[in-house]
Design a protein around this motif. Structure first.
Motif, PDB file in Angstrom:
ATOM      1  N   ILE A  45     -51.666  45.098  38.745  1.00  0.00           N
ATOM      2  CA  ILE A  45     -52.237  46.471  38.488  1.00  0.00           C
ATOM      3  C   ILE A  45     -53.007  46.296  37.220  1.00  0.00           C
ATOM      4  CG2 ILE A  45     -50.113  47.165  37.224  1.00  0.00           C
ATOM      5  CD1 ILE A  45     -50.145  50.072  37.631  1.00  0.00           C
ATOM      6  N   GLU A  46     -54.367  47.178  37.567  1.00  0.00           N
ATOM      7  CA  GLU A  46     -55.143  47.297  36.262  1.00  0.00           C
ATOM      8  C   GLU A  46     -54.914  48.535  35.475  1.00  0.00           C
ATOM      9  OE1 GLU A  46     -59.048  46.530  37.977  1.00  0.00           O
ATOM     10  OE2 GLU A  46     -58.443  44.624  38.758  1.00  0.00           O
ATOM     11  N   THR A  47     -54.999  48.745  34.214  1.00  0.00           N
ATOM     12  CA  THR A  47     -54.638  49.738  33.440  1.00  0.00           C
ATOM     13  C   THR A  47     -55.876  50.188  32.715  1.00  0.00           C
ATOM     14  OG1 THR A  47     -53.726  48.452  31.798  1.00  0.00           O
ATOM     15  CG2 THR A  47     -52.137  49.338  33.288  1.00  0.00           C
ATOM     16  N   PRO A  48     -57.097  50.661  33.357  1.00  0.00           N
ATOM     17  CA  PRO A  48     -58.244  50.792  32.663  1.00  0.00           C
ATOM     18  C   PRO A  48     -58.338  52.091  31.667  1.00  0.00           C
ATOM     19  CG  PRO A  48     -58.508  51.409  35.170  1.00  0.00           C
ATOM     20  CD  PRO A  48     -57.343  50.899  34.682  1.00  0.00           C
ATOM     21  N   ASP A  49     -57.557  53.096  32.133  1.00  0.00           N
ATOM     22  CA  ASP A  49     -57.261  54.338  31.265  1.00  0.00           C
ATOM     23  C   ASP A  49     -56.527  53.669  30.096  1.00  0.00           C
ATOM     24  OD1 ASP A  49     -58.436  55.434  33.228  1.00  0.00           O
ATOM     25  OD2 ASP A  49     -56.577  56.471  34.215  1.00  0.00           O
ATOM     26  N   VAL A  50     -55.335  53.195  29.891  1.00  0.00           N
ATOM     27  CA  VAL A  50     -54.810  52.631  28.891  1.00  0.00           C
ATOM     28  C   VAL A  50     -55.872  51.693  27.823  1.00  0.00           C
ATOM     29  CG1 VAL A  50     -53.087  51.216  27.857  1.00  0.00           C
ATOM     30  CG2 VAL A  50     -52.418  52.530  30.058  1.00  0.00           C
TER      31      VAL A  50
END
Lengths: 494, 95
Positions: A45-50
């Motif tokens: 999973i990618e967490t761009p917002d974080v």
């Protein structure tokens, strides 16, 4: 200027401090690279917002001149570390939907020092594997895999395991560094397969709190990076005493980067004769010799040592680790978190949940572990293995009377193709023949890229040290890194 | 010794993993391969050797017997498939 994704962590810190680019730009460059490299399957999973939020916070600190040790550095986190509010799967179906309400100590410390989380990295299910082919989310493909002119893979190589996503992401320039965990070689073997640096610290150096447990007496977290200096920087943030882990040790964490002086004059380097195993490719033997020559040229003294119980390390490991795993994984029962598969009663609900939730390799190890701990077999198997383990540890204690560090190859081969070595579990286990002893004895071990195989694939050398002497291990690794010189990039790189 | 199908079925039951009868034969084969391989540990002389229980010589720390955590049952049950009033729910076990 070097592409932002190709910077070392040390250079990125310098660039951020000099305002050559912002942490948001650095993070965005990595998010773009990740979007273009989905075929490697490195991230679950990618967490761009974080990531972008953390990067903006870092930029605010740089603007005020209040930057921290790793401020604004985009890292990947192995999906075995619990991250508050972000799904944590251990690459297992059985943890479907699990969102930890807490943060692991290691990631807490990395974030305390300003690190940015790009996403959660793929791994072997519950970290059980040496090729990253047991993940519920599919295998990770090494960025060293060759393609034809049309852009199709001609052979899909494994990145090693279990920290295969971490290894692939760092090698392919999809993260400046990544966390790994190492129970039998899961940081060092993948580091060797993709040509990066990885260090498993001494047992007790990094807190295990909040890391999904595999084998509690063997598991250790550590950094995976592109240079020894970056490993030194990252380890300093990850390490340290934690009251929440009763096996964490309260000893000071040194400034590891300051130890990289290049001065190893007079250091005694143990060369264990038992590591010349049957069938080891000549190129591995040659690389090992080359490593010895490099250290000699830098003023160290090679010393032949004997670790007589080496051949018993793997079989002892394959009793101890499954035994601890069978106990640790008993918690996955469909009641408190993750997958639940209903049955006609409670017992059948447990059995159905675990049958569907665990993959074949995990089931195999749970069953081996259950068997060796069961009434009537405990003494013959588990107790015997713990005694053999004591003898293996004693081998190292004796060896360290004659030497300061030990040099070995990291793995008995270069990376192999996905689908190879699948039929025989023991052929797969043999990947860890050189790395497992350090886990059994709790010692620090580093893999550093040292050259290429005949096929042009990376090969690593392993440096083992005395307990809590990661500084010397890193210093020796740094000397090898400098002597080996710049290493080629993998073909699939951002 | 070799694990037969009945033993493998018993281990699966102890491990609370449902294994269909049709898979027992193959699983027995795989487990036997591993168990035969680890038999080589028998060659090691472990007379008078204490089993290793801890890799680092450290005494477990003591701390004051005080409550230092808790008070958030909704977080504890947040990940449960079936939670009612902050309890974990399971299929009925008492008739």
């Amino acid at each position: 200027m070097t592409k932002l994704t190709h910077l070392t962590m040390a250079d990125a810190l310098a660039g951020l401090a000099a305002k050559e680019f912002t942490a948001v730009e650095l993070t965005q460059a990595h998010l773009d690279a990740m979007a273009a490299a989905k075929e490697l399957n490195a991230y679950i999973i990618e967490t761009p917002d974080v990531a972008l939020k953390q990067a903006a916070d870092a930029d605010a600190r740089y603007a005020k001149g209040e930057q921290r040790a790793l401020d604004g550095l985009p890292l990947g986190i192995k999906d075995l570390f619990c991250t508050e509010g972000v799904q944590t799967t251990a690459a297992s179906h059985i943890l479907d939907g699990f969102v930890p309400p807490y943060e692991s100590t290691v990631t807490t410390q990395l974030f305390r020092d300003g690190a940015v989380m790009l996403g959660k990295l793929n791994l072997d299910e519950f970290a059980m594997g040496s090729a990253n082919i047991t993940s519920h989310y599919g295998p990770v493909i090494s960025p060293w895999s060759p393609k034809d002119e049309a852009g199709n893979f001609t052979r899909k190589l494994v990145p090693g395991g279990s920290s295969g996503g971490s290894a692939a992401a760092v090698a392919a320039r999809l993260a400046l560094g990544a966390t790994g965990t190492d129970t039998g070689g899961s940081i060092r073997q993948p580091a060797s397969f993709v040509g990066i640096v990885g260090i498993k610290p001494t047992y007790g150096r990094c807190s295990r709190w909040g890391i999904v447990a595999f084998a509690s007496s063997l598991d250790q977290a550590g950094p995976m990076t592109r240079t020894v200096k970056d490993a030194a920087l990252m380890l300093r943030s990850m390490a340290g005493y934690d009251p929440k882990d009763s096996t964490s040790i309260d000893v000071p964490v040194p400034d590891y980067a300051a130890a990289l002086t290049g001065d190893i004059r007079g250091l005694r380097v143990g060369i264990p004769k038992e590591y010349r195993v049957d069938g080891m490719p000549a190129e591995i033997e040659k690389l090992w010799q080359q490593g010895i020559e490099w250290l000699k040229a830098a003023g160290a003294t090679p010393v032949e040592i004997s670790l007589p119980h080496t051949k018993y390390a793997l079989p002892a490991y394959y009793i101890v680790a499954p035994a601890e795993a069978s106990s640790n994984l008993a918690r996955y029962d469909g009641v408190r978190f993750g997958l639940r598969v209903e049955g006609k009663d409670l017992k059948e609900m447990y059995e159905n949940t675990r049958a569907e939730g665990f993959g074949a390799e995990v089931k195999r190890r749970i069953m081996i572990g259950t068997y060796v701990l069961s009434a009537g077999y405990y003494d013959a198997y588990y107790l015997k293995a713990q005694k053999v383990r004591a003898r293996i540890a004693e081998d190292f204690t004796k060896a360290y009377e004659l030497c300061d560090v030990i040099l070995t190859p990291t793995a008995p081969s270069a990376a192999f193709g996905i689908g190879e070595k699948m039929d025989d579990p023991i052929a797969m286990y043999l990947n860890d023949v050189f790395t497992v002893p350090a886990n059994l004895a709790g010692l620090p071990g580093l893999s550093v890229p040292a050259g290429l195989s005949g096929e042009g694939l990376p090969l690593g050398l392993q440096v083992l040290g005395r307990p809590f002497n990661e500084a010397t291990v890193l210093k020796v690794g740094h000397v090898i890194e400098q002597a080996a010189g710049p290493q080629p990039l993998p073909p699939l790189v951002s | 010794m070799s694990l037969d199908k009945a033993t493998v079925a018993k281990i699966a039951h102890l491990a609370r993993i449902k294994v269909p009868d049709s898979d027992l034969e193959q699983l027995a084969g795989e487990l036997n391969t591993i168990m035969h391989w680890v038999e080589m540990l028998g060659e090691v002389d472990t007379q008078n050797v204490e089993p290793m229980t801890s890799v680092v010589a450290a005494n477990l720390r003591r701390r004051p017997d005080a409550v230092t955590d808790g008070g958030y049952p909704e977080k504890v049950v947040a990940n449960a498939t079936d939670a009612t009033e902050n309890f974990f729910s399971v299929p009925k076990v008492v008739e």
